[in-house]
Design a protein around this motif. Structure first.
Motif, PDB file in Angstrom:
ATOM      1  N   ARG A 188     -10.457  60.154  -6.618  1.00 34.42           N
ATOM      2  CA  ARG A 188     -10.148  60.434  -5.516  1.00 34.42           C
ATOM      3  C   ARG A 188     -11.496  60.590  -4.623  1.00 34.42           C
ATOM      4  N   GLY A 189     -12.338  61.318  -5.038  1.00 34.55           N
ATOM      5  CA  GLY A 189     -13.749  61.531  -4.372  1.00 34.55           C
ATOM      6  C   GLY A 189     -14.636  60.104  -4.042  1.00 34.55           C
ATOM      7  N   ALA A 190     -14.251  59.296  -5.210  1.00 33.98           N
ATOM      8  CA  ALA A 190     -15.059  57.919  -5.154  1.00 33.98           C
ATOM      9  C   ALA A 190     -14.420  57.107  -4.025  1.00 33.98           C
ATOM     10  N   ALA A 191     -13.103  57.201  -3.902  1.00 30.03           N
ATOM     11  CA  ALA A 191     -12.540  56.417  -2.734  1.00 30.03           C
ATOM     12  C   ALA A 191     -12.958  57.010  -1.343  1.00 30.03           C
ATOM     13  N   THR A 192     -12.944  58.261  -1.150  1.00 30.56           N
ATOM     14  CA  THR A 192     -13.282  58.781  -0.253  1.00 30.56           C
ATOM     15  C   THR A 192     -14.907  58.482   0.322  1.00 30.56           C
ATOM     16  N   TYR A 193     -15.737  58.648  -0.786  1.00 31.64           N
ATOM     17  CA  TYR A 193     -17.070  58.113  -0.538  1.00 31.64           C
ATOM     18  C   TYR A 193     -17.211  56.770  -0.326  1.00 31.64           C
ATOM     19  N   GLY A 202     -15.059  55.060   1.273  1.00 27.72           N
ATOM     20  CA  GLY A 202     -14.618  54.601   2.875  1.00 27.72           C
ATOM     21  C   GLY A 202     -15.487  55.439   3.831  1.00 27.72           C
ATOM     22  N   ALA A 203     -16.062  56.551   3.456  1.00 31.43           N
ATOM     23  CA  ALA A 203     -16.899  57.334   4.568  1.00 31.43           C
ATOM     24  C   ALA A 203     -18.516  57.232   4.277  1.00 31.43           C
ATOM     25  N   CYS A 204     -18.789  56.945   3.130  1.00 31.26           N
ATOM     26  CA  CYS A 204     -20.409  57.313   3.030  1.00 31.26           C
ATOM     27  C   CYS A 204     -21.051  56.005   2.442  1.00 31.26           C
ATOM     28  N   ALA A 205     -20.521  55.261   1.714  1.00 34.35           N
ATOM     29  CA  ALA A 205     -21.479  54.236   1.069  1.00 34.35           C
ATOM     30  C   ALA A 205     -21.818  53.119   1.794  1.00 34.35           C
ATOM     31  N   VAL A 206     -21.199  52.977   2.986  1.00 40.25           N
ATOM     32  CA  VAL A 206     -21.503  52.075   3.875  1.00 40.25           C
ATOM     33  C   VAL A 206     -23.154  52.180   4.370  1.00 40.25           C
ATOM     34  N   PRO A 266      -9.304  69.872   3.485  1.00 40.20           N
ATOM     35  CA  PRO A 266      -9.964  70.616   2.519  1.00 40.20           C
ATOM     36  C   PRO A 266      -9.835  70.069   1.062  1.00 40.20           C
ATOM     37  N   ASP A 267      -9.066  69.486   0.638  1.00 41.74           N
ATOM     38  CA  ASP A 267      -8.819  68.722  -0.641  1.00 41.74           C
ATOM     39  C   ASP A 267      -9.588  67.674  -0.668  1.00 41.74           C
ATOM     40  N   GLN A 268      -9.706  66.699   0.257  1.00 43.49           N
ATOM     41  CA  GLN A 268     -10.478  65.550   0.161  1.00 43.49           C
ATOM     42  C   GLN A 268     -11.958  65.900   0.283  1.00 43.49           C
ATOM     43  N   THR A 269     -12.324  67.011   0.923  1.00 42.65           N
ATOM     44  CA  THR A 269     -13.755  67.410   0.754  1.00 42.65           C
ATOM     45  C   THR A 269     -14.157  68.029  -0.299  1.00 42.65           C
TER      46      THR A 269
END
Length: 436
Positions: free
Chosen positions: A319-324, A326-330, A391-394
């Motif tokens: 889940r953390g990798a998916a958020t990363y 979508g929001a951070c990796a670019v 909060p859970d995603q964070t």
């Protein structure tokens, strides 16, 4: 009869102690006055302006959206909130009736013109090391600001902390003039930096731990602390920074931002912004001294940047990798140029002390409030995710980043810390940069 004598003796001892304490805590009021024309000569004011920026006076004495130096900003402490005072030359609500002698006593002894002890949130424990000419220049600068009528807010301190005479006892226990290092092997720039760091810029006030009574632990100077709810990194060998800090890195960081280490966040951000009006030689001097602090204290566990593969069968990491992704990796994966003029190759999260810290608060606060450069200046940009991530995603994202980019174990009570900090809405117009 014996008991009565003991009681009388104890009562007398208590009375004598009370009288002695009252005598020790009493300070006389000083006669009102003001500066002479010579004390506010233009060259004095110009010098004082630079010194005020090096001491970042405005960051504490200016409320959000308030008038410069008119006070009102709340400083959070473990004992309650202390509100900064008005230091404009308004005669009724500011320091307009301060003579140079009264100003000097406040700066060096922590006692105002009326004789009241000042709380050490005002860093007179460091300012006690200021030279006479520098105190006079700061006085010239303060007394030539625009007068602002602004009543001081009442401090939100419970009894007995609200009883100022107790501060006299605190001073007896903990107030010592700072030790300004001198080393014949070092050059003039290093000695200038030592004076700035230990006195005017009071670096240890945030970068050192404090005891239960709020005093800096001098034996652990620069081993890390906290300020305004942020973890403050060590400046000695215990620093968890994955990359070493050199004089050139610190010079860039203190002036704006460093490509590898990042830039200032939280309570350090106003310090860097204040440096915009400071001559470059002063910044280099400060960096010269601070760079040598990293050789003091116990050795840390620096292992260099880390970027580890994550197990594919862990649902939380997935889940953390998916958020990363979508929001951070670019921006944070290598391969090009990022928004704000920062290359991807220099914005690797493996370089960041934030992810190697023993405390997750800095990462969470940056995720919550985002990153923005100062107006009309290049710098990294990151959206505020406080209202878009749950909060859970964070929590999952922070755990993933910690596991991938740090050799250390997971942060304890991460979910609890995230929920506590994310409960607060992102600060309007919050400005931060990737923490050092």
């Amino acid at each position: 009869m014996v008991r009565r004598r003991i009681a009388i003796g104890l009562g007398g001892a208590f009375l004598l102690a009370a009288i002695g304490f009252a005598a020790a805590s009493w300070r006389p009021a000083l006669a009102p006055g003001g500066p002479t024309p010579a004390e506010t000569a233009p060259e004095q004011v110009r010098k004082g302006a630079v010194l005020a920026s090096l001491g970042y006076c405005a960051s504490c004495h200016t409320a959000e959206d308030g008038r410069p130096y008119a006070g009102g900003r709340g400083v959070g402490t473990p004992f309650g909130t202390i509100y900064a005072t008005n230091i404009t030359p308004d005669p009724e609500t500011g320091i307009g009736r301060y003579t140079l002698a009264a100003f000097t006593r406040a700066m060096r002894e922590g006692v105002d013109r009326e004789g009241r002890h000042l709380y050490p949130a005002f860093p007179y424990t460091h300012y006690a090391g200021l030279t006479d000419p520098d105190v006079a220049a700061l006085y010239a600068f303060a007394m030539t600001r625009e007068p602002v009528r602004a009543e001081a807010k009442a401090n939100a301190l419970p009894f007995p902390f609200s009883w100022r005479p107790l501060l006299a006892g605190w001073k007896l226990l903990f107030f010592r003039e700072p030790n300004i290092p001198a080393d014949p092997r070092r050059d003039a720039a290093w000695h200038r930096g030592a004076y700035l760091a230990e006195a005017l810029s009071h670096c240890g006030a945030c970068h050192s731990p404090r005891n239960l009574l709020g005093a800096e632990v001098r034996t652990k100077a620069y081993s890390g602390g906290e300020a305004d709810g942020w973890w403050v990194p060590p400046l000695d060998r215990s620093s968890p920074a994955p990359l070493p800090w050199g004089e050139a890195d610190l010079t860039r960081y203190l002036a704006e931002w460093d490509p590898l280490h990042g830039g200032a966040a939280g309570p350090m951000r106003p310090v860097v912004e204040a440096h915009r009006t400071v001559p470059a030689d002063e910044i280099r001097a400060l960096a010269s001294y601070v760079a040598t602090l990293y050789g003091r204290g116990p050795a840390g566990s620096r292992t260099g940047p880390v970027d580890r593969a994550m197990p594919a069968d862990d649902p939380a990491f997935a889940r953390g990798a998916a958020t990363y992704a979508g929001a951070c990796a670019v921006c944070h994966e290598s391969g090009g140029g990022a928004a704000g003029g920062v290359p991807y190759t220099t914005s690797s999260l493996g370089h960041r002390t934030t992810l190697r810290a023993p405390d997750p608060r800095n990462l969470i606060l940056v995720l919550r409030d985002g990153i923005a450069p100062r107006e009309h200046a290049p710098g990294p940009i990151m959206p505020a995710y406080g209202t878009t991530l749950t909060p859970d995603q964070t929590t999952d994202l922070a755990a993933y980043l910690r596991a991938r980019f740090s050799p250390d174990g997971p942060w304890p009570r991460l979910g609890e810390t995230v929920r506590d900090l994310m409960r607060q809405a992102p600060r309007p117009g919050a400005r931060a940069e990737s923490a050092p």
